[in-house]
Design a protein around this motif. Structure first.
Motif, mmCIF file in Angstrom:
data_model
loop_
_atom_site.group_PDB
_atom_site.id
_atom_site.type_symbol
_atom_site.label_atom_id
_atom_site.label_comp_id
_atom_site.label_asym_id
_atom_site.label_seq_id
_atom_site.Cartn_x
_atom_site.Cartn_y
_atom_site.Cartn_z
ATOM 1 N N LYS A 13 0.832 -1.226 -0.141
ATOM 2 C CA LYS A 13 0.112 0.030 0.001
ATOM 3 C C LYS A 13 0.912 1.338 0.030
ATOM 4 N N LEU A 14 1.928 1.220 0.831
ATOM 5 C CA LEU A 14 2.758 2.348 0.908
ATOM 6 C C LEU A 14 3.588 2.636 -0.539
ATOM 7 N N LEU A 15 4.064 1.557 -0.938
ATOM 8 C CA LEU A 15 4.664 1.679 -2.216
ATOM 9 C C LEU A 15 3.795 2.236 -3.474
ATOM 10 N N SER A 16 2.356 1.640 -3.212
ATOM 11 C CA SER A 16 1.508 2.287 -4.136
ATOM 12 C C SER A 16 1.235 3.837 -4.031
ATOM 13 N N TYR A 17 1.119 4.159 -2.835
ATOM 14 C CA TYR A 17 1.248 5.661 -2.495
ATOM 15 C C TYR A 17 2.463 6.413 -2.782
ATOM 16 N N ARG A 18 3.413 5.765 -2.680
ATOM 17 C CA ARG A 18 4.703 6.532 -3.152
ATOM 18 C C ARG A 18 4.835 6.701 -4.720
ATOM 19 N N LEU A 19 4.286 5.806 -5.341
ATOM 20 C CA LEU A 19 4.166 5.849 -6.815
ATOM 21 C C LEU A 19 3.275 7.051 -7.394
ATOM 22 N N GLU A 20 2.101 7.031 -6.472
ATOM 23 C CA GLU A 20 1.249 7.945 -6.747
ATOM 24 C C GLU A 20 1.860 9.467 -6.704
ATOM 25 N N LEU A 21 2.518 9.443 -5.552
ATOM 26 C CA LEU A 21 3.175 10.900 -5.277
ATOM 27 C C LEU A 21 4.112 11.297 -6.613
ATOM 28 N N SER A 22 4.957 10.005 -6.939
ATOM 29 C CA SER A 22 5.796 10.374 -8.128
ATOM 30 C C SER A 22 5.278 10.493 -9.122
ATOM 31 N N ARG A 23 3.914 10.010 -9.581
ATOM 32 C CA ARG A 23 3.076 10.494 -10.706
ATOM 33 C C ARG A 23 2.941 11.801 -10.713
ATOM 34 N N LYS A 24 2.586 12.106 -9.759
ATOM 35 C CA LYS A 24 2.154 13.999 -9.378
ATOM 36 C C LYS A 24 3.248 14.755 -9.567
ATOM 37 N N ILE A 25 4.384 14.281 -9.270
ATOM 38 C CA ILE A 25 5.715 15.070 -9.486
ATOM 39 C C ILE A 25 6.025 14.986 -10.877
ATOM 40 N N GLY A 26 5.847 13.918 -11.441
ATOM 41 C CA GLY A 26 6.117 13.809 -12.934
ATOM 42 C C GLY A 26 5.287 14.766 -13.751
ATOM 43 N N LYS A 27 3.952 14.879 -13.395
ATOM 44 C CA LYS A 27 3.037 15.927 -13.967
ATOM 45 C C LYS A 27 3.609 17.307 -13.762
ATOM 46 N N ALA A 28 4.038 17.775 -12.513
ATOM 47 C CA ALA A 28 4.255 19.215 -12.180
ATOM 48 C C ALA A 28 5.831 19.349 -13.063
ATOM 49 N N LYS A 29 6.575 18.090 -13.106
ATOM 50 C CA LYS A 29 7.676 18.407 -14.020
ATOM 51 C C LYS A 29 7.511 18.524 -15.361
ATOM 52 N N LEU A 30 6.656 18.025 -15.915
ATOM 53 C CA LEU A 30 6.331 18.137 -17.203
ATOM 54 C C LEU A 30 5.878 19.536 -17.683
ATOM 55 N N ASN A 31 4.924 20.116 -16.811
ATOM 56 C CA ASN A 31 4.449 21.494 -16.974
ATOM 57 C C ASN A 31 5.507 22.309 -16.825
ATOM 58 N N SER A 32 6.456 22.252 -15.885
ATOM 59 C CA SER A 32 7.542 23.211 -15.800
ATOM 60 C C SER A 32 8.825 22.881 -16.532
ATOM 61 N N ASN A 33 8.997 21.841 -17.445
ATOM 62 C CA ASN A 33 9.950 21.448 -18.221
ATOM 63 C C ASN A 33 11.222 20.807 -17.504
ATOM 64 N N VAL A 34 10.951 20.426 -16.592
ATOM 65 C CA VAL A 34 12.063 19.734 -15.575
ATOM 66 C C VAL A 34 12.282 18.362 -15.947
ATOM 67 N N SER A 35 13.543 17.738 -15.940
ATOM 68 C CA SER A 35 13.781 16.398 -16.592
ATOM 69 C C SER A 35 13.377 15.436 -15.360
ATOM 70 N N VAL A 36 13.109 13.955 -15.650
ATOM 71 C CA VAL A 36 12.507 13.273 -14.838
ATOM 72 C C VAL A 36 13.705 12.919 -13.763
ATOM 73 N N THR A 37 14.780 12.660 -14.110
ATOM 74 C CA THR A 37 15.915 12.402 -13.113
ATOM 75 C C THR A 37 16.549 13.466 -12.587
ATOM 76 N N ASP A 38 16.601 13.303 -11.129
ATOM 77 C CA ASP A 38 16.961 14.522 -10.352
ATOM 78 C C ASP A 38 17.943 13.825 -9.418
ATOM 79 N N GLU A 39 19.708 13.860 -9.894
ATOM 80 C CA GLU A 39 20.451 13.085 -9.212
ATOM 81 C C GLU A 39 20.675 13.533 -7.605
#
Ligand SMILES: O=C(O)C(=O)C[C@]1(C(=O)O)C=C[C@@H](O)C=C1
Length: 346
Positions: free
Chosen positions: A21-47
């Motif tokens: 359940k926690l993994l699923s929640y973590r993925l959900e948060l990540s998906r949201k970060i992904g959308k925000a990144k797409l809107n602001s043109n930030v790349s997926v990997t942030d080392e």
């Protein structure tokens, strides 16, 4: 089983559910970060962020008395899936997979997760349908599929491609990108390049450098351009695989065959020899050794089992690679040299 074990197992079941359940929640948060990144043109990997996350995991591991090695094995996987759910292929492609075996399954899993439209086809449509249902994609009869798709991937053995080319390739492929996934390119590349000139499709050869695993996130795929694929086609296909979660390596047939001579032909030759020698020696010495597996031998055994399971493919690669003869000679010579060194020329 004691009552105590049964009770503790029940506890474990509950913890496992919480973990998922926690993994699923973590993925959900990540998906949201992904959308925000797409809107602001930030790349997926942030080392930098990954380093910080890792440091936090390590310090928590210390706090809760968990070995670092557990973090080192789990965290890279979590990062890959986290990045995979952020993948937005931009241009969603219509992809046809011809075949429903292990490698077809592996490719379908990653392409459908990345959001492409995938249609599976092949001779036996009921098998295509079973695979399609597993990954929420569709199945179509071969001619219809080829008409529908823009990228056609033949995930079937090279000998099947070679002996059924009249049935598999038609002028319906004109203008489309066609890929094969054969491990050995020597014969099939020339054949498909020639055919692509005749039928006017864009041929790009690929070789996934992984076995039939589900969701091969972060694995490598070789891309070999042909005379019928333009620079733009190659850029498109490189992006297609990268944005689907794989790491593309662009090369030419010659380099690919030489590299495979080392990583496949030589490695498999020794492994097949080792597998046979273990059995022969065990009979000769009359010893049953399975209770005596060391940690390294256990790991090796897993590889030997895979080699045995894939023996047909391995033998085909030995037959096809133009450097096989040289490779096996060098392999034998090196074994002899080691023997001489160990026995001091006796
Ligand atoms: O923090 C982010 O930017 C994320 O996208 C999340 C996350 C993660 O899974 O923790 C994933 C990918 C990035 O490289 C860094 C971190």
């Amino acid at each position: 089983m004691t009552e105590e074990i049964a009770r503790l197992r029940e506890e474990i079941d509950k913890v496992d559910e919480q973990l998922v359940k926690l993994l699923s929640y973590r993925l959900e948060l990540s998906r949201k970060i992904g959308k925000a990144k797409l809107n602001s043109n930030v790349s997926v990997t942030d080392e930098n962020r990954e380093t910080k996350v890792r440091e936090r995991w390590i310090s928590n591991a210390k706090k809760y008395n968990i070995p670092n090695s557990l973090v080192e094995s789990i965290l890279p996987l979590i990062f890959s899936y986290s990045k995979l759910v952020q993948i937005n292929p931009g241009e969603k492609e219509k992809v046809v997979i011809y075949g429903y075996g292990g490698m077809a399954r592996s490719i379908v899993s990653i392409l459908s997760l990345a959001g492409h439209e995938v249609s599976i086809t092949g001779r036996d449509l009921s098998k295509a349908e079973i695979l399609a249902n597993q990954f929420k994609c569709v199945s179509m009869a071969p001619l219809r599929a080829v008409d529908w798709g823009d990228i056609i991937i033949f995930a079937i053995p090279p000998n099947v491609i070679l002996s059924n080319s009249n049935e598999l390739f038609s002028d319906k492929l004109k203008g489309k990108v066609v890929m094969d996934i054969s491990s050995s390119k020597f014969e099939i590349f020339k054949f498909l390049e020639e055919l692509s000139r005749k039928l006017e499709f864009k041929y790009i050869s690929t070789h996934p450098l992984f076995g039939p695993i589900e969701y091969p996130v972060g694995e490598r795929i070789v891309i070999i351009p042909s005379q019928t694929s333009s620079n733009n086609d190659i850029i498109r296909i490189e992006n297609f695989w990268r944005k689907s979660g794989l790491v593309p390596i662009i090369t030419d047939v010659e380099t690919h065959e030489k590299a495979m001579a080392i990583v496949q032909v030589l490695a498999h030759y020794y492994l097949l020899g080792l597998s046979n020698a273990i059995e022969t020696l065990s009979l000769e010495l009359g010893v049953e050794y399975s209770n005596f597996h060391t940690t390294n031998f256990r790991e090796l055994n897993k590889i030997l089992k895979k080699v045995k399971d894939l023996k047909n493919v391995i033998i085909e690669i030995q037959k096809q690679n133009p450097y096989s003869y040289k490779v096996r000679n060098i392999g034998l010579e090196e074994l002899k040299k080691i023997k001489e060194e160990l026995e001091g020329g006796k």
